[in-house]
Design an enzyme around this catalytic site. Structure first.
Site, mmCIF file in Angstrom:
data_model
loop_
_atom_site.group_PDB
_atom_site.id
_atom_site.type_symbol
_atom_site.label_atom_id
_atom_site.label_comp_id
_atom_site.label_asym_id
_atom_site.label_seq_id
_atom_site.Cartn_x
_atom_site.Cartn_y
_atom_site.Cartn_z
ATOM 1 N N THR A 28 0.862 -1.054 -0.065
ATOM 2 C CA THR A 28 0.014 -0.121 0.028
ATOM 3 C C THR A 28 0.744 1.172 0.143
ATOM 4 O O THR A 28 1.937 1.286 0.488
ATOM 5 C CB THR A 28 -0.977 -0.040 1.366
ATOM 6 O OG1 THR A 28 -1.846 -1.169 1.169
ATOM 7 C CG2 THR A 28 -1.696 1.271 1.303
ATOM 8 N N GLY A 29 0.447 2.286 -0.676
ATOM 9 C CA GLY A 29 1.120 3.501 -0.758
ATOM 10 C C GLY A 29 1.393 4.061 -2.244
ATOM 11 O O GLY A 29 1.170 3.195 -3.113
ATOM 12 N N ASP A 81 6.313 -4.328 -1.677
ATOM 13 C CA ASP A 81 5.697 -3.369 -0.979
ATOM 14 C C ASP A 81 6.796 -1.856 -0.613
ATOM 15 O O ASP A 81 7.933 -2.299 -0.512
ATOM 16 C CB ASP A 81 5.246 -3.514 0.392
ATOM 17 C CG ASP A 81 3.918 -2.515 1.140
ATOM 18 O OD1 ASP A 81 3.936 -1.443 0.388
ATOM 19 O OD2 ASP A 81 3.714 -3.010 2.122
ATOM 20 N N ASP A 84 8.693 3.171 5.065
ATOM 21 C CA ASP A 84 8.695 4.712 5.254
ATOM 22 C C ASP A 84 10.333 4.794 5.746
ATOM 23 O O ASP A 84 10.819 5.793 5.444
ATOM 24 C CB ASP A 84 7.936 5.039 6.623
ATOM 25 C CG ASP A 84 6.377 5.036 6.274
ATOM 26 O OD1 ASP A 84 5.923 5.671 5.204
ATOM 27 O OD2 ASP A 84 5.870 4.210 6.628
ATOM 28 N N LYS A 94 7.101 0.854 8.727
ATOM 29 C CA LYS A 94 6.154 1.125 7.807
ATOM 30 C C LYS A 94 4.609 1.490 8.518
ATOM 31 O O LYS A 94 4.660 1.334 9.685
ATOM 32 C CB LYS A 94 5.823 -0.420 7.192
ATOM 33 C CG LYS A 94 6.973 -0.839 6.117
ATOM 34 C CD LYS A 94 6.529 -2.136 5.546
ATOM 35 C CE LYS A 94 5.372 -2.289 4.765
ATOM 36 N NZ LYS A 94 5.094 -1.200 3.810
ATOM 37 N N GLU A 103 -0.535 -5.371 6.089
ATOM 38 C CA GLU A 103 0.733 -5.662 5.379
ATOM 39 C C GLU A 103 1.643 -6.648 6.129
ATOM 40 O O GLU A 103 2.313 -7.579 5.535
ATOM 41 C CB GLU A 103 1.491 -4.343 5.513
ATOM 42 C CG GLU A 103 0.990 -3.217 4.291
ATOM 43 C CD GLU A 103 1.486 -1.722 4.440
ATOM 44 O OE1 GLU A 103 1.442 -0.818 3.710
ATOM 45 O OE2 GLU A 103 2.382 -1.522 5.482
HETATM 46 C C1 5RP Z 1 1.505 1.846 4.060
HETATM 47 C C2 5RP Z 1 3.139 1.629 4.175
HETATM 48 C C3 5RP Z 1 4.092 2.402 2.946
HETATM 49 O O1 5RP Z 1 4.375 1.335 2.228
HETATM 50 C C4 5RP Z 1 4.786 3.615 3.271
HETATM 51 O O2 5RP Z 1 3.983 4.493 4.104
HETATM 52 C C5 5RP Z 1 5.666 4.084 2.119
HETATM 53 O O3 5RP Z 1 4.419 4.965 1.495
HETATM 54 P P1 5RP Z 1 5.109 5.570 0.061
HETATM 55 O O4 5RP Z 1 5.370 4.457 -1.025
HETATM 56 O O5 5RP Z 1 3.792 6.404 -0.295
HETATM 57 O O6 5RP Z 1 6.310 6.419 0.483
HETATM 58 O O7 5RP Z 1 3.751 1.051 4.857
HETATM 59 O O8 5RP Z 1 1.009 1.496 4.996
#
Ligand code: 5RP
Length: 225
Positions: A28-29, A81, A84, A94, A103
């Protein structure tokens, strides 16, 4: 290159890890969204996907990619995935997108975890990014007290432009914990998992990444753990 271009580059590189004829776990993200758009181009090569959030499931279905309930699936070849933060040992924070619990579940049944991230996500020590913890709403205050005892500064995540608590796909709330310098990710994961009322903590150390595709100005770097 912009951050989005770096995310797109790692999303494209992740297609090499997709296993033909298999079920793929999808994160997700924003980085995962770029991956979904790439996956759509080769959707006929895979059996389907398991999604880590309702948002991801909707995007996958929008591309005509089959989405299975995890209960219908025996094994997942690979989980792809974002993160962060990620260290050079594959431990991650994450949950910035609030999908940490699903996740973690999808990652736990996947044979391989491929993290896709722009170079800004690589850190020496986890914790500059506030650590997300999903909780049962009635336990919010009690869990926050325990997190303060661990040295963190917990804050309830709210809906954008509102003071109401943000509610996850699971009906939980998210506490973001600032001020944690996490020298022992596995130990802190165990400690926070042990607090009654915690659904999941966004530390992915016990089941970290196997591979990280890192987007840099010099191209996509592959870190294997
Ligand atoms: C979602 C997450 C995402 O993988 C994380 O926040 C990274 O997001 P992005 O790809 O938008 O930088 O853990 O719950």
């Amino acid at each position: 290159m912009t951050q989005d271009e770096l995310k797109q580059a790692v999303a494209r590189a992740a297609i090499d890890y997709v296993v033909d004829g298999e079920i793929i776990g999808v994160g997700t993200g924003s980085t995962a969204n770029f991956f979904i758009d790439e996956l759509a181009k080769i959707k006929d090569r895979i059996k389907g996907t398991v999604a880590s959030s309702e948002a991801t499931a909707a995007r996958l279905r929008g591309h005509g990619i089959p989405v299975f309930d995890l209960n219908e699936v025996e094994s997942i070849a690979v989980y792809i995935d974002g993160a962060d933060e990620i260290t050079d040992t594959g431990a991650m924070i994450k949950g910035g997108g609030a999908a940490l619990t699903r996740e973690k579940i999808v990652a736990s049944v996947s044979k391989q975890f491929v993290c896709i991230a722009d170079g800004s996500k690589l850190v020496r020590t986890l914790g500059a990014f506030p650590l997300p913890v999903e909780v049962i709403p009635m336990a919010r205050a009690a869990v926050m007290r325990k997190l303060r005892e661990l040295g963190g500064q917990p804050r309830l995540r709210t809906k954008a432009g509102s003071e109401d608590a943000f509610i996850t796909d699971n009906g939980g709330e998210i506490i973001d914990v600032a001020g944690m310098e996490i020298a022992d990710p596995t130990g802190v994961e165990t400690q926070i998992n042990g607090i009654v009322g915690v659904i999941a903590v966004g530390l992915f150390a016990q089941r970290g990444a196997n591979v990280c595709l890192l987007g840099t100005a010099d191209g996509v770097k592959t870190l294997a753990f």
